[in-house]
Write a protein that holds these residues in place. Structure first.
Motif, PDB file in Angstrom:
ATOM      1  N   LEU A 151       0.766  -1.092  -0.115  1.00  0.00           N
ATOM      2  CA  LEU A 151      -0.065   0.187   0.106  1.00  0.00           C
ATOM      3  C   LEU A 151       0.697   1.258   0.179  1.00  0.00           C
ATOM      4  O   LEU A 151       0.555   2.422  -0.558  1.00  0.00           O
ATOM      5  CB  LEU A 151      -1.170  -0.054   1.145  1.00  0.00           C
ATOM      6  N   GLY A 152       2.021   1.227   0.816  1.00  0.00           N
ATOM      7  CA  GLY A 152       2.882   2.245   0.755  1.00  0.00           C
ATOM      8  C   GLY A 152       3.551   2.573  -0.764  1.00  0.00           C
ATOM      9  O   GLY A 152       3.760   3.711  -1.019  1.00  0.00           O
ATOM     10  N   GLY A 153       3.837   1.357  -1.406  1.00  0.00           N
ATOM     11  CA  GLY A 153       4.432   1.774  -2.649  1.00  0.00           C
ATOM     12  C   GLY A 153       3.278   2.353  -3.633  1.00  0.00           C
ATOM     13  O   GLY A 153       3.786   3.159  -4.530  1.00  0.00           O
ATOM     14  N   PHE A 154       2.047   2.009  -3.391  1.00  0.00           N
ATOM     15  CA  PHE A 154       1.104   2.806  -4.164  1.00  0.00           C
ATOM     16  C   PHE A 154       1.046   4.454  -4.115  1.00  0.00           C
ATOM     17  O   PHE A 154       0.871   5.052  -4.708  1.00  0.00           O
ATOM     18  CB  PHE A 154      -0.322   2.228  -4.279  1.00  0.00           C
ATOM     19  N   ALA A 155       1.160   4.547  -2.689  1.00  0.00           N
ATOM     20  CA  ALA A 155       1.059   6.144  -2.218  1.00  0.00           C
ATOM     21  C   ALA A 155       2.421   6.714  -2.533  1.00  0.00           C
ATOM     22  O   ALA A 155       2.240   7.678  -2.976  1.00  0.00           O
ATOM     23  CB  ALA A 155       0.990   5.889  -0.790  1.00  0.00           C
ATOM     24  N   GLY A 156       3.597   5.879  -2.630  1.00  0.00           N
ATOM     25  CA  GLY A 156       4.650   6.658  -3.267  1.00  0.00           C
ATOM     26  C   GLY A 156       4.675   6.639  -4.534  1.00  0.00           C
ATOM     27  O   GLY A 156       5.219   7.834  -5.021  1.00  0.00           O
ATOM     28  N   ILE A 157       3.817   6.069  -5.459  1.00  0.00           N
ATOM     29  CA  ILE A 157       3.658   6.109  -6.840  1.00  0.00           C
ATOM     30  C   ILE A 157       2.796   7.509  -6.986  1.00  0.00           C
ATOM     31  O   ILE A 157       3.128   8.389  -8.097  1.00  0.00           O
ATOM     32  CB  ILE A 157       3.000   5.109  -7.566  1.00  0.00           C
TER      33      ILE A 157
END
Length: 375
Positions: free
Chosen positions: A300-306
């Motif tokens: 989920l943090g990866g999607f937020a990072g994107i």
């Protein structure tokens, strides 16, 4: 220009193209909102899982058994158990432990105390003349850590103390957790030893024992079923009644050093394994859950990072358009003697201002949504 002058100029320039600025701020807002909420969600799940596991297992404790031949000779550490006729019965199930085993465990580093773990069987629990309910009871040790909705941890020497699971409040007639504190309940225990009689002779009915306990604490509500708790002293007395004086325990409950490191925990488990024991620790119960939670949180943090990366590209685009639109203004600044560093600083502070407002609003929005969803 001073720092405050750059900040004022940046705030003024943000209002020149309000729609473009608002859209860029919204892009930052979405990214920070998602990142904040997913981080809080991950930590919330960790806390929730920890609370649920603590309803069935205790931190800073270890449950120790004799190595078993069950499951094809594998124990919980997935090691092949060497055959030991003193540690297993003919059925291959875990055998009883002795005082020698207890002394071995107490002598190990990072063990703060050890007791035999005995099991008892309840017939029912009753408050006053109300209905009778099935109940499970676990022993209460000095290192037992529980979350209480009302009351507190009773003395482990108090053989009449009773810690009531939250789920029993309404069935036993208590409206609030505080209403149960100081009230008494009756628990019936039935003798578990069946006398051997001659063929055709009906064995006598097993004996029963009613014990009255005083509720000293009520556990917090949880999603998993909870056991009640009474002192280990009371459990020993009831166990002797149910199973006889010669009953030998099959488990040792040991307290471990609070906050023990993973290295020390692994060393302790190896020491126990080398001495012929299988061990289950609180860390074993929670490790499998936290690994899955970490993977989900990172995803989920990866999607937020994107989303944040896309927002940063939006900021660059906004400032590039602003620089093109203000070419003549930049030329005037140069003519008035402003250095290249000053011009760069002006646009830099505009970018920081967009990121600041988008980040602040996103975090506050996530906090508000989290406060609503948290219960």
């Amino acid at each position: 220009m001073k720092f405050i002058d750059y900040v004022r100029t940046a705030q003024t320039n943000l209002t020149r193209s309000r729609l473009r600025t608002v859209l860029t701020v919204l892009a930052i807002l979405v990214g920070t909102f998602t990142l904040t909420l997913t981080t809080a969600l991950g930590e919330g799940i960790r806390t929730y899982v920890d609370q649920q596991i603590r309803a069935r297992a205790q931190p800073d404790t270890a449950e120790i058994f004799a190595l078993s031949r069950d499951n094809g000779g594998f124990n919980s550490n997935q090691k092949v158990a060497e055959y030991n006729p003193d540690k297993v019965t003919s059925t291959g199930r875990q055998s009883s432990l002795t005082q020698v085993d207890l002394d071995k465990v107490k002598a190990l580093p990072n063990i703060t105390g050890a007791w035999f773990g005995r099991s008892i069987a309840t017939e029912y629990i009753q408050h006053g003349s109300g209905k009778k309910y099935v109940a499970a009871i676990d022993p209460l040790y000095s290192m037992t850590k529980l979350d209480y909705a009302a009351g507190s941890m009773p003395s482990i020497d108090d053989a009449t103390a009773y810690v009531l699971p939250y789920q029993y409040l309404e069935p036993l007639g208590f409206a609030q957790p505080s209403d149960a504190i100081g009230q008494t309940v009756t628990v019936r225990f039935v003798e578990q030893i069946v006398p051997i009689t001659k063929p055709g002779v009906v064995p006598p009915a097993p004996k029963t024992m009613d014990r009255t306990f005083t509720i000293r604490g009520v556990l917090v509500n949880s999603a998993v079923s909870q056991s009640a708790y009474i002192s280990n002293k009371a459990v020993d007395e009831i166990s002797i009644f149910q199973f006889g004086e010669n009953q030998s325990p099959s488990m040792i409950i040991a307290g471990t050093t609070p906050g023990m490191s993973k290295v020390d925990a692994a060393t302790l488990k190896k020491s126990l394994s080398d001495k012929g024991y299988d061990v289950f620790m609180y860390q074993d119960a929670i490790a499998s859950f936290t690994k899955a939670i970490s993977i989900i949180q990172l995803s989920l943090g990866g999607f937020a990072g994107i989303a944040l990366l896309a927002a940063m590209i939006g900021i660059v685009n906004t400032l590039l358009m602003a620089a093109i639109e203000r070419t003549s203004e930049i030329g005037l600044w140069k003519a008035l003697g402003m250095r290249r560093r000053g011009i760069f600083g002006t646009f830099l502070y505009e970018a920081l201002s967009i990121g600041f407002w988008g980040g602040i609003i996103g975090v506050l929005f996530a906090y508000g949504v989290g406060s609503i969803l948290n219960p």
